[in-house]
Design an enzyme around this catalytic site. Structure first.
Site, PDB file in Angstrom:
ATOM      1  N   THR A   1       0.651  -1.354   0.074  1.00 44.63           N
ATOM      2  CA  THR A   1      -0.257  -0.048  -0.123  1.00 44.63           C
ATOM      3  C   THR A   1       0.728   1.229  -0.037  1.00 44.63           C
ATOM      4  O   THR A   1       0.365   2.147  -0.521  1.00 44.63           O
ATOM      5  CB  THR A   1      -0.988   0.569   1.086  1.00 44.63           C
TER       6      THR A   1
ATOM      7  N   ARG B   1       7.550  -2.599   2.184  1.00 42.27           N
ATOM      8  CA  ARG B   1       8.080  -2.979   4.247  1.00 42.27           C
ATOM      9  C   ARG B   1       8.024  -4.221   4.503  1.00 42.27           C
ATOM     10  O   ARG B   1       7.971  -5.157   4.443  1.00 42.27           O
ATOM     11  CB  ARG B   1       7.046  -2.459   4.760  1.00 42.27           C
TER      12      ARG B   1
ATOM     13  N   SER C   1       6.731   3.901   8.396  1.00 43.44           N
ATOM     14  CA  SER C   1       5.017   4.824   9.038  1.00 43.44           C
ATOM     15  C   SER C   1       4.874   4.146  10.804  1.00 43.44           C
ATOM     16  O   SER C   1       5.857   4.277  11.341  1.00 43.44           O
ATOM     17  CB  SER C   1       3.620   4.176   8.172  1.00 43.44           C
ATOM     18  N   HIS C   2       3.417   3.478  10.168  1.00 43.97           N
ATOM     19  CA  HIS C   2       2.711   2.712  11.925  1.00 43.97           C
ATOM     20  C   HIS C   2       3.672   2.075  12.232  1.00 43.97           C
ATOM     21  O   HIS C   2       3.019   1.381  13.732  1.00 43.97           O
ATOM     22  CB  HIS C   2       1.963   3.751  12.631  1.00 43.97           C
TER      23      HIS C   2
ATOM     24  N   LYS D   1      10.359   4.467  -0.210  1.00 40.63           N
ATOM     25  CA  LYS D   1       9.018   3.937  -0.463  1.00 40.63           C
ATOM     26  C   LYS D   1       9.781   4.802  -1.832  1.00 40.63           C
ATOM     27  O   LYS D   1      10.358   6.200  -1.501  1.00 40.63           O
ATOM     28  CB  LYS D   1       7.845   4.408  -0.334  1.00 40.63           C
TER      29      LYS D   1
ATOM     30  N   ASP E   1       2.185   9.664  13.918  1.00 38.06           N
ATOM     31  CA  ASP E   1       2.605   7.725  13.551  1.00 38.06           C
ATOM     32  C   ASP E   1       3.722   8.963  13.617  1.00 38.06           C
ATOM     33  O   ASP E   1       4.722   9.191  13.539  1.00 38.06           O
ATOM     34  CB  ASP E   1       1.773   7.671  12.673  1.00 38.06           C
TER      35      ASP E   1
ATOM     36  N   ASP F   1       5.909   8.116  11.241  1.00 36.59           N
ATOM     37  CA  ASP F   1       6.929   8.963  10.220  1.00 36.59           C
ATOM     38  C   ASP F   1       5.903  10.542   9.786  1.00 36.59           C
ATOM     39  O   ASP F   1       6.177  11.467   8.797  1.00 36.59           O
ATOM     40  CB  ASP F   1       6.735   8.168   8.632  1.00 36.59           C
TER      41      ASP F   1
ATOM     42  N   THR G   1      -7.589   2.264  -1.275  1.00 40.94           N
ATOM     43  CA  THR G   1      -6.316   2.699   0.090  1.00 40.94           C
ATOM     44  C   THR G   1      -5.177   2.658  -0.490  1.00 40.94           C
ATOM     45  O   THR G   1      -4.645   1.978  -1.370  1.00 40.94           O
ATOM     46  CB  THR G   1      -6.577   1.418   1.169  1.00 40.94           C
TER      47      THR G   1
ATOM     48  N   GLU H   1      -8.486   9.200   4.565  1.00 45.26           N
ATOM     49  CA  GLU H   1      -8.412   7.933   5.062  1.00 45.26           C
ATOM     50  C   GLU H   1      -9.261   7.769   5.887  1.00 45.26           C
ATOM     51  O   GLU H   1      -8.580   8.347   6.754  1.00 45.26           O
ATOM     52  CB  GLU H   1      -6.983   7.270   4.268  1.00 45.26           C
ATOM     53  N   GLU H   2      -9.995   6.521   6.329  1.00 44.46           N
ATOM     54  CA  GLU H   2     -10.069   5.999   7.346  1.00 44.46           C
ATOM     55  C   GLU H   2      -8.783   5.823   8.801  1.00 44.46           C
ATOM     56  O   GLU H   2      -9.286   5.790   9.934  1.00 44.46           O
ATOM     57  CB  GLU H   2     -11.408   5.015   7.495  1.00 44.46           C
TER      58      GLU H   2
HETATM   59  C1  VG1 Z   1      -2.265   0.891   6.346  1.00 49.57           C
HETATM   60  C2  VG1 Z   1      -3.622   2.188   6.155  1.00 49.57           C
HETATM   61  C3  VG1 Z   1      -4.206   2.595   4.207  1.00 49.57           C
HETATM   62  C4  VG1 Z   1      -2.747   4.076   4.185  1.00 49.57           C
HETATM   63  C5  VG1 Z   1      -1.370   3.253   4.695  1.00 49.57           C
HETATM   64  C6  VG1 Z   1      -0.009   3.248   4.851  1.00 49.57           C
HETATM   65  O1  VG1 Z   1      -2.628   0.618   4.469  1.00 49.57           O
HETATM   66  O2  VG1 Z   1      -5.686   0.724   5.526  1.00 49.57           O
HETATM   67  O3  VG1 Z   1      -5.532   3.918   4.667  1.00 49.57           O
HETATM   68  O4  VG1 Z   1      -3.258   4.462   3.482  1.00 49.57           O
HETATM   69  O5  VG1 Z   1      -1.757   2.234   5.865  1.00 49.57           O
HETATM   70  O6  VG1 Z   1      -0.287   4.388   5.807  1.00 49.57           O
HETATM   71  P1  VG1 Z   1      -3.158  -1.162   4.818  1.00 49.57           P
HETATM   72  O7  VG1 Z   1      -3.053  -2.117   2.800  1.00 49.57           O
HETATM   73  O8  VG1 Z   1      -2.177  -1.768   6.174  1.00 49.57           O
HETATM   74  O9  VG1 Z   1      -4.676  -1.096   4.810  1.00 49.57           O
HETATM   75  V1  VG1 Z   1       0.964   5.046   6.846  1.00 49.57           V
HETATM   76  O10 VG1 Z   1       0.922   6.076   8.202  1.00 49.57           O
HETATM   77  O11 VG1 Z   1       2.091   4.087   5.842  1.00 49.57           O
HETATM   78  O12 VG1 Z   1       2.008   6.255   5.366  1.00 49.57           O
HETATM   79 CO    CO Z   2       3.186   6.915   8.036  1.00 48.76          CO
END
Ligand code: VG1
Ligand code: CO
Length: 544
Positions: free
Chosen positions: A18, A22, A113-114, A126, A278, A280, A345, A364-365
């Site tokens: 997405t 990672r 990210s998170h 990325k 989060d 990043d 997404t 996004e949610e």
């Molecule tokens: C998750 C979220 C998505 C978001 C992605 C990256 O992806 O659901 O909405 O864009 O993380 O967020 P997934 O495929 O695990 O549902 V982050 O803060 O990486 O940049």
């Molecule tokens: Co992030």
């Protein structure tokens, strides 16, 4: 300093998900693993040679090592200049800001990210294009294809670049400029929001807030913007020191992972406002006193009130939300008479709409909100937008949202995640749902009548590119929905996400707890997908 060719073998698992590639740090530490992926970027993005590249990351473990590797490879691949954040740091939205401001050829962003950080946790990389956003699927697929056939990468033998001193040096024929990672971004925020009005709010003596940086990248950004530039009292930013392992925590701002902050907003003495970001810096969580703003609602509230912030005073041209995000923003768009788009997404799908000037805000949610000011979602931006609203409207967070619901109705919303489940069982579950889809329309499930059932496909209205199989959605009469999809950001097993939404126009019912209001739909979703039988889980791991 001549480029050195190093022979390598392809890895088969370098398809970006997405949001980039990672993996566990241990995977990235394998010889040539990072190098192959980086070389695949240079091999496919020919315009980078002779151009300017931005490099930076969220500061997690392996960020510095990877930055040095990328700088050497950039020099060998004839990049003219690299702008790198001091310490190898750039939050994701700040990287996007820098890529755009200096009209560079793109950037390499180092982040998972998170996801947790540290030697036994996750790392990620990325590529962002010249517009500042995550590369579209056509580019990520080309990079992936290249990783499958790569035979060599290029680097130079050189000592490490001093990443901690601002200024310019050379590496082979390439210029390296170490930049302040915060300044450009902070200037951009100052141009969008009414800092003096927020300053007054802070000084009123009636307003108490905290921002939780979760020991991740936003600490220095939040301290500079909230405390130094706007004048919040020192200590407003908590957990503000970035750590390579985020202090062992899970840098994901939600009700499950930011409990310390949530607790500070509760009770009669609770804070008036609290927010978190989060790993990043691209996500945000917004809390009021005894009140949590669902990210989908946050997007809708910002859209309805955008004109209150100086950067959006002329109104917005359109909004977009990812498919699983609640339809609250759609109702705002309808009343404002502006376009509303539903995308798959991942932030990369907003890029074309933003570039084409079709939307101003998107979200996004998953705690992501942003606008056309950069091409990434932006955590601190959302926090400042809310502060600007609070200052302009002189109301509490709760009152603003309740008033919004009275005007537009409430989209009750929740997401249930089943984490680290067996990948095959999860894939089979989604296949099982796909098989059910054709028979569902017209059927009754409990008290709900199925209106449509499909596997979401998206055709980009700007370039016509098509993305299939983006999530199973089942829509009921009256606007309720359940959506199922598998995560594309995890590094172990699979994660099933179930998104549940119901619309309620009656203000008398707006005070219900979402889990209670959505209980019938939650049960329908579990039964339909046979979650317990297939995954062996009776309850989700994380509810947001
Ligand atoms: C998750 C979220 C998505 C978001 C992605 C990256 O992806 O659901 O909405 O864009 O993380 O967020 P997934 O495929 O695990 O549902 V982050 O803060 O990486 O940049
Ligand atoms: Co992030």
């Amino acid at each position: 300093m001549e480029p050195k060719r190093v022979a390598t073998q392809p890895f088969t698992d370098q398809r970006p998900g997405t949001s980039g590639l990672r993996k566990r740090v241990r995977v990235f530490e394998q010889p040539n693993y990072l190098e192959n992926f980086v070389q695949a970027i240079f091999d496919t993005q020919k315009g980078l040679a002779g151009g300017v590249l931005v490099v930076g990351g969220d500061g997690r473990y392996y960020n510095r090592t990877a930055t040095q590797t990328i700088l050497r490879m950039a020099a060998a691949n004839r990049v003219a200049k690299v702008l790198v954040g001091r310490g190898g740091i750039l939050s994701t939205p700040a990287a996007s800001c820098v890529i755009r401001k200096y009209r560079t050829g793109g950037g390499i962003v180092l982040s998972a990210s998170h996801n947790p950080g540290g030697p036994d946790a996750d790392f990620g990389i990325k590529f962002n294009v010249a517009a500042g956003g995550p590369a579209p699927e056509s580019v990520t697929e080309a990079i992936y294809a290249r990783t499958r056939e790569i035979g060599a990468y290029f680097t130079v033998d050189s000592p490490e670049i001093d990443l901690d001193r601002l200024g310019t040096s050379t590496l082979g024929g390439m210029t390296v400029e170490v930049i302040d990672p915060v300044a450009d971004y902070a200037d951009l925020m100052a141009s969008l929001f009414d800092f003096p009005a927020i300053h007054q709010l802070f000084n009123s003596g009636l307003f108490r807030m905290r921002f939780d940086a979760m020991h991740a990248v936003t600490g220095p950004y939040a301290i500079e913007i909230l405390e130094n530039r706007i004048g919040a009292e020192p200590g407003t930013v908590i957990n503000g020191e970035p750590l390579e392992d985020f202090g062992g925590g899970h840098p994901d701002p939600n009700l499950a992972h930011a409990q310390e902050l949530v607790a500070m907003t509760q009770g009669t003495d609770g804070l008036d406002f609290a927010a978190a970001s989060d790993g990043d810096g691209d996500r945000n969580m917004i809390l009021g006193k005894n009140f949590f703003v669902t990210p989908s609602d946050s997007l809708a509230v910002l859209a309805a009130n955008a004109h209150q912030a100086p950067g959006y005073k002329d109104g917005i041209v359109g909004v977009a939300r990812s498919m699983p995000t609640s339809q609250a923003a759609d109702r705002v768009a309808e009343q404002l008479g502006i376009e509303c788009y539903e995308t798959p997404t991942g932030w990369k799908f907003f890029g074309n709409l933003l570039d084409a000037g079709r939307i101003t805000l998107c979200g996004e949610e998953s705690f992501g909100t942003g606008s056309d000011h950069v091409r990434e979602k932006d955590g601190l931006w959302a926090v400042l937008f809310w502060l600007n609203l609070l200052a302009a409207r002189k109301q509490s967070v709760k009152d603003i949202v309740h008033e919004h619901w009275r005007r537009f109705g409430r989209n009750f919303y929740t997401r249930h995640d089943y984490e680290g489940v067996d990948a095959k069982a999860a894939a089979d579950l989604v296949d099982h749902l796909r098989i059910l889809l054709p028979e569902l329309p017209g059927k009754r499930l409990g008290a709900y009548q199925v209106e449509y059932a499909d596997d979401f496909a998206y055709v980009d209205p700007v370039d016509g590119s098509r993305s299939d199989r983006q999530g199973v959605r089942i829509g009921f009469e009256g606007g309720s929905r359940v959506v199922f999809r598998l995560s594309g950001t995890g590094t172990e097993g699979a994660t099933l996400r179930v998104y549940i939404e119901a619309y309620e126009s009656d203000p008398v019912k707006h005070d219900q707890d979402p889990q209670t209001a959505l209980q019938p739909l939650i049960l329908i979703a579990r039964e339909l997908a046979q979650i317990e039988a297939r995954l062996g889980r009776a309850e989700p791991d994380v509810i947001t």
